[in-house]
Design an enzyme around this catalytic site. Sequence first.
Site, PDB file in Angstrom:
ATOM      1  N   LYS A  83       0.863  -1.189   0.000  1.00 16.70           N
ATOM      2  CA  LYS A  83       0.000   0.000   0.000  1.00 16.70           C
ATOM      3  C   LYS A  83       0.899   1.238   0.000  1.00 16.70           C
ATOM      4  O   LYS A  83       1.788   1.383   0.853  1.00 16.70           O
ATOM      5  CB  LYS A  83      -0.868  -0.027   1.249  1.00 16.70           C
TER       6      LYS A  83
HETATM    7  C1  E4P Z   1      -7.894   2.336   3.477  1.00 16.56           C
HETATM    8  O1  E4P Z   1      -7.516   1.253   3.078  1.00 16.56           O
HETATM    9  C2  E4P Z   1      -7.718   2.839   4.846  1.00 16.56           C
HETATM   10  O2  E4P Z   1      -7.151   1.830   5.647  1.00 16.56           O
HETATM   11  C3  E4P Z   1      -8.979   3.219   5.558  1.00 16.56           C
HETATM   12  O3  E4P Z   1     -10.137   2.841   4.848  1.00 16.56           O
HETATM   13  C4  E4P Z   1      -8.970   4.570   6.157  1.00 16.56           C
HETATM   14  O4  E4P Z   1     -10.188   4.815   6.802  1.00 16.56           O
HETATM   15  P1  E4P Z   1     -10.413   5.981   7.865  1.00 16.56           P
HETATM   16  O5  E4P Z   1     -10.768   7.213   7.125  1.00 16.56           O
HETATM   17  O6  E4P Z   1     -11.534   5.489   8.698  1.00 16.56           O
HETATM   18  O7  E4P Z   1      -9.114   6.126   8.643  1.00 16.56           O
END
Ligand code: E4P
Length: 217
Positions: A83
């Site tokens: 990622k």
């Molecule tokens: C994406 O893969 C992130 O891990 C995640 O969805 C972030 O979400 P949040 O806005 O609740 O931190």
Amino acid sequence: MKLFIDTANVEHIRDIASLGILDGVTTNPTLIAKEGRDFKTVLNEITSLVDGPISGEVISDDAQGMIKEGRDIAKMHPNMVVKIPMTKEGLKAVSTLANENIKTNVTLVFSANQALFAARAGATYVSPFVGRLEDTLHDGIEVIRDIRDILDLYELDTQIISASIRTPQQLFRSAQAGAHIATVPYAVFEKAFKHPLTDKGIDAFKADWEEAFGKSK
Ligand code: E4P
């Protein structure tokens, strides 16, 4: 639409995986930090629980650092996905890793242009953050729809992971808008399973049965 869980909590992953509806897992530095456990230990445990794509995020800011971390993450297990944040350095890392057949998930995407750039760089997945967009009164679902239109129009293989989901409504609207995958926090899964009429119906069936036949089956 496939379903991933957005967590580094192995108990939550085990629970949703046991239902047979889980296709993969996404983590991020915040979610790993919340568990207070070593990054690689947690990710190794997750790979033993779920046979599907598992995203582990890099923390470097520069392309060289991201590439090095990305290669390490990819070596951990064939299901690992690297990622990478949506920056210019991030795109350099994505294209290098793509040339090495390493899967990537470009994260912190908030616009269709960002998603197009990530796709052109060779990203396997792009993660538009629906919840964070809607927190600031933007239409996150419209962004999903725009990205899907562009990917389809130009026959790009990149898949959309609808991310940062806060509500069951954002979940089904992501499916309607053409997200290939939604990554869902445990608390949203819990809410989305439930409907008051389901509970009411179960109570009524039970009461009718017991009235007719008594308590034991
Ligand atoms: C994406 O893969 C992130 O891990 C995640 O969805 C972030 O979400 P949040 O806005 O609740 O931190």
